[in-house]
Design a protein around this motif. Structure first.
Motif, PDB file in Angstrom:
ATOM      1  N   HIS A 186      80.724 -22.358  27.582  1.00  0.00           N
ATOM      2  CA  HIS A 186      80.995 -23.759  27.278  1.00  0.00           C
ATOM      3  C   HIS A 186      81.534 -23.960  25.858  1.00  0.00           C
ATOM      4  CE1 HIS A 186      78.259 -24.228  30.749  1.00  0.00           C
ATOM      5  NE2 HIS A 186      79.063 -25.242  31.012  1.00  0.00           N
ATOM      6  N   GLY A 187      81.804 -22.862  25.157  1.00  0.00           N
ATOM      7  CA  GLY A 187      82.400 -22.947  23.825  1.00  0.00           C
ATOM      8  C   GLY A 187      81.437 -23.402  22.744  1.00  0.00           C
ATOM      9  N   SER A 188      80.138 -23.276  22.991  1.00  0.00           N
ATOM     10  CA  SER A 188      79.164 -23.645  21.964  1.00  0.00           C
ATOM     11  C   SER A 188      78.407 -22.397  21.526  1.00  0.00           C
ATOM     12  CB  SER A 188      78.196 -24.711  22.496  1.00  0.00           C
ATOM     13  OG  SER A 188      77.506 -24.237  23.627  1.00  0.00           O
ATOM     14  N   SER A 189      77.581 -22.570  20.521  1.00  0.00           N
ATOM     15  CA  SER A 189      76.838 -21.412  20.011  1.00  0.00           C
ATOM     16  C   SER A 189      75.397 -21.443  20.533  1.00  0.00           C
ATOM     17  CB  SER A 189      76.853 -21.414  18.481  1.00  0.00           C
ATOM     18  OG  SER A 189      76.205 -22.576  18.014  1.00  0.00           O
ATOM     19  N   PHE A 190      74.804 -20.267  20.558  1.00  0.00           N
ATOM     20  CA  PHE A 190      73.406 -20.120  20.989  1.00  0.00           C
ATOM     21  C   PHE A 190      72.495 -20.761  19.958  1.00  0.00           C
ATOM     22  CE2 PHE A 190      69.383 -17.817  20.851  1.00  0.00           C
ATOM     23  CZ  PHE A 190      68.986 -17.861  22.170  1.00  0.00           C
ATOM     24  N   SER A 191      71.515 -21.509  20.424  1.00  0.00           N
ATOM     25  CA  SER A 191      70.595 -22.183  19.521  1.00  0.00           C
ATOM     26  C   SER A 191      69.158 -21.890  19.952  1.00  0.00           C
ATOM     27  CB  SER A 191      70.845 -23.693  19.558  1.00  0.00           C
ATOM     28  OG  SER A 191      69.805 -24.371  18.904  1.00  0.00           O
ATOM     29  N   TRP A 192      68.389 -21.315  19.027  1.00  0.00           N
ATOM     30  CA  TRP A 192      66.988 -21.017  19.334  1.00  0.00           C
ATOM     31  C   TRP A 192      66.206 -22.297  19.625  1.00  0.00           C
ATOM     32  CZ3 TRP A 192      65.420 -16.420  20.661  1.00  0.00           C
ATOM     33  CH2 TRP A 192      66.095 -15.303  20.184  1.00  0.00           C
ATOM     34  N   SER A 193      66.556 -23.386  18.957  1.00  0.00           N
ATOM     35  CA  SER A 193      65.833 -24.645  19.177  1.00  0.00           C
ATOM     36  C   SER A 193      66.072 -25.194  20.579  1.00  0.00           C
ATOM     37  CB  SER A 193      66.228 -25.674  18.124  1.00  0.00           C
ATOM     38  OG  SER A 193      67.598 -25.995  18.237  1.00  0.00           O
ATOM     39  N   GLU A 194      67.190 -24.835  21.197  1.00  0.00           N
ATOM     40  CA  GLU A 194      67.431 -25.223  22.589  1.00  0.00           C
ATOM     41  C   GLU A 194      66.851 -24.192  23.557  1.00  0.00           C
ATOM     42  OE1 GLU A 194      71.534 -26.073  23.301  1.00  0.00           O
ATOM     43  OE2 GLU A 194      71.657 -27.451  21.597  1.00  0.00           O
ATOM     44  N   PHE A 195      66.807 -22.934  23.124  1.00  0.00           N
ATOM     45  CA  PHE A 195      66.339 -21.875  24.011  1.00  0.00           C
ATOM     46  C   PHE A 195      64.830 -21.946  24.233  1.00  0.00           C
ATOM     47  CE2 PHE A 195      64.321 -17.659  24.226  1.00  0.00           C
ATOM     48  CZ  PHE A 195      64.721 -17.306  25.501  1.00  0.00           C
ATOM     49  N   PHE A 196      64.041 -22.128  23.184  1.00  0.00           N
ATOM     50  CA  PHE A 196      62.577 -22.078  23.326  1.00  0.00           C
ATOM     51  C   PHE A 196      62.025 -23.122  24.290  1.00  0.00           C
ATOM     52  CE2 PHE A 196      62.362 -19.361  19.469  1.00  0.00           C
ATOM     53  CZ  PHE A 196      61.629 -18.340  20.035  1.00  0.00           C
ATOM     54  N   PRO A 197      62.483 -24.368  24.255  1.00  0.00           N
ATOM     55  CA  PRO A 197      61.967 -25.303  25.268  1.00  0.00           C
ATOM     56  C   PRO A 197      62.297 -24.872  26.697  1.00  0.00           C
ATOM     57  CG  PRO A 197      62.986 -26.515  23.486  1.00  0.00           C
ATOM     58  CD  PRO A 197      63.288 -25.065  23.259  1.00  0.00           C
ATOM     59  N   PHE A 201      66.027 -11.570  29.187  1.00  0.00           N
ATOM     60  CA  PHE A 201      67.072 -11.890  30.159  1.00  0.00           C
ATOM     61  C   PHE A 201      67.410 -13.374  30.170  1.00  0.00           C
ATOM     62  CE2 PHE A 201      65.553  -7.799  31.893  1.00  0.00           C
ATOM     63  CZ  PHE A 201      66.762  -7.118  31.771  1.00  0.00           C
ATOM     64  N   GLN A 202      66.456 -14.233  29.910  1.00  0.00           N
ATOM     65  CA  GLN A 202      66.773 -15.656  29.817  1.00  0.00           C
ATOM     66  C   GLN A 202      67.576 -15.937  28.556  1.00  0.00           C
ATOM     67  OE1 GLN A 202      63.463 -18.253  30.462  1.00  0.00           O
ATOM     68  NE2 GLN A 202      64.733 -20.087  30.383  1.00  0.00           N
ATOM     69  N   ALA A 203      67.280 -15.248  27.461  1.00  0.00           N
ATOM     70  CA  ALA A 203      68.058 -15.426  26.229  1.00  0.00           C
ATOM     71  C   ALA A 203      69.502 -14.992  26.453  1.00  0.00           C
ATOM     72  CB  ALA A 203      67.434 -14.636  25.079  1.00  0.00           C
ATOM     73  N   ILE A 204      69.685 -13.897  27.166  1.00  0.00           N
ATOM     74  CA  ILE A 204      71.051 -13.431  27.457  1.00  0.00           C
ATOM     75  C   ILE A 204      71.784 -14.448  28.322  1.00  0.00           C
ATOM     76  CG2 ILE A 204      72.370 -11.679  28.718  1.00  0.00           C
ATOM     77  CD1 ILE A 204      70.207  -9.642  27.786  1.00  0.00           C
ATOM     78  N   ALA A 205      71.094 -14.978  29.342  1.00  0.00           N
ATOM     79  CA  ALA A 205      71.720 -15.963  30.227  1.00  0.00           C
ATOM     80  C   ALA A 205      72.084 -17.234  29.468  1.00  0.00           C
ATOM     81  CB  ALA A 205      70.788 -16.290  31.389  1.00  0.00           C
ATOM     82  N   VAL A 206      71.202 -17.699  28.604  1.00  0.00           N
ATOM     83  CA  VAL A 206      71.483 -18.917  27.826  1.00  0.00           C
ATOM     84  C   VAL A 206      72.629 -18.669  26.846  1.00  0.00           C
ATOM     85  CG1 VAL A 206      70.521 -20.486  26.088  1.00  0.00           C
ATOM     86  CG2 VAL A 206      69.183 -19.886  28.111  1.00  0.00           C
ATOM     87  N   ARG A 207      72.654 -17.483  26.224  1.00  0.00           N
ATOM     88  CA  ARG A 207      73.757 -17.157  25.297  1.00  0.00           C
ATOM     89  C   ARG A 207      75.084 -17.104  26.041  1.00  0.00           C
ATOM     90  NH1 ARG A 207      73.729 -11.461  23.437  1.00  0.00           N
ATOM     91  NH2 ARG A 207      75.029 -11.303  25.262  1.00  0.00           N
ATOM     92  N   ASN A 208      75.100 -16.474  27.221  1.00  0.00           N
ATOM     93  CA  ASN A 208      76.340 -16.388  28.005  1.00  0.00           C
ATOM     94  C   ASN A 208      76.805 -17.775  28.452  1.00  0.00           C
ATOM     95  OD1 ASN A 208      76.379 -13.626  27.744  1.00  0.00           O
ATOM     96  ND2 ASN A 208      75.474 -13.234  29.753  1.00  0.00           N
ATOM     97  N   GLU A 209      75.862 -18.624  28.836  1.00  0.00           N
ATOM     98  CA  GLU A 209      76.217 -19.988  29.242  1.00  0.00           C
ATOM     99  C   GLU A 209      76.790 -20.763  28.062  1.00  0.00           C
ATOM    100  OE1 GLU A 209      73.840 -23.849  30.885  1.00  0.00           O
ATOM    101  OE2 GLU A 209      73.249 -21.902  31.715  1.00  0.00           O
ATOM    102  N   ALA A 210      76.194 -20.586  26.878  1.00  0.00           N
ATOM    103  CA  ALA A 210      76.708 -21.268  25.684  1.00  0.00           C
ATOM    104  C   ALA A 210      78.122 -20.792  25.370  1.00  0.00           C
ATOM    105  CB  ALA A 210      75.779 -21.030  24.497  1.00  0.00           C
ATOM    106  N   ASP A 211      78.365 -19.473  25.500  1.00  0.00           N
ATOM    107  CA  ASP A 211      79.707 -18.927  25.248  1.00  0.00           C
ATOM    108  C   ASP A 211      80.725 -19.501  26.230  1.00  0.00           C
ATOM    109  OD1 ASP A 211      78.750 -17.414  23.164  1.00  0.00           O
ATOM    110  OD2 ASP A 211      78.636 -15.533  24.319  1.00  0.00           O
TER     111      ASP A 211
END
Length: 131
Positions: free
Chosen positions: A48-59, A36-46
């Protein structure tokens, strides 16, 4: 190992069932947090017009995990340690419990025709080796 000791010991899943269930619930809830946090981070990135990044998600994921653990463990430790300290120091609740138990024991002794004060003296004498 003898047959009798093998029979007396419970099987692993029975002996550690609470730990197994707790670990299972932990893993399921942690996986749920991850998804659910990955989904929230992906939706937030979308948004703001940016792409989902695992390197930003894991921290972010690890930070929220440790924040939750710190909060929960501190609460649990305070509850366990604090209650233990208050009981040790003799809070009113622990004294009340001791007084109730002592009153019940005295009532049982009196019911059997034994004087509680004499019983205490006799037990102290036995403990001192003066029987």
């Amino acid at each position: 190992m003898s047959d009798s000791s093998a029979k007396s010991r419970p099987r692993f899943h029975r002996a550690y069932s609470f730990g197994i269930v707790t670990a299972g619930l932990f893993l399921v809830s942690w996986a749920g947090q991850f998804v659910f946090q990955a989904i929230a981070v992906r939706n937030e990135a979308d948004q703001h017009g940016s792409s989902f990044s695992w390197s930003e998600f894991f921290p972010q994921f690890l930070s929220s995990t440790f924040e939750n653990w710190q909060s929960e463990f501190l609460q649990l430790i305070w509850q366990a340690a604090g209650l233990m300290l208050f009981y040790f120091w003799g809070s009113s609740q622990s004294r009340e419990g001791e007084e109730r138990v002592e009153a019940k024991v005295d009532a049982l002794l009196e019911d059997r025709g034994i004087e509680p004060a004499r019983f205490v003296r006799d037990m102290r004498a036995r403990a001192d080796g003066k029987s």
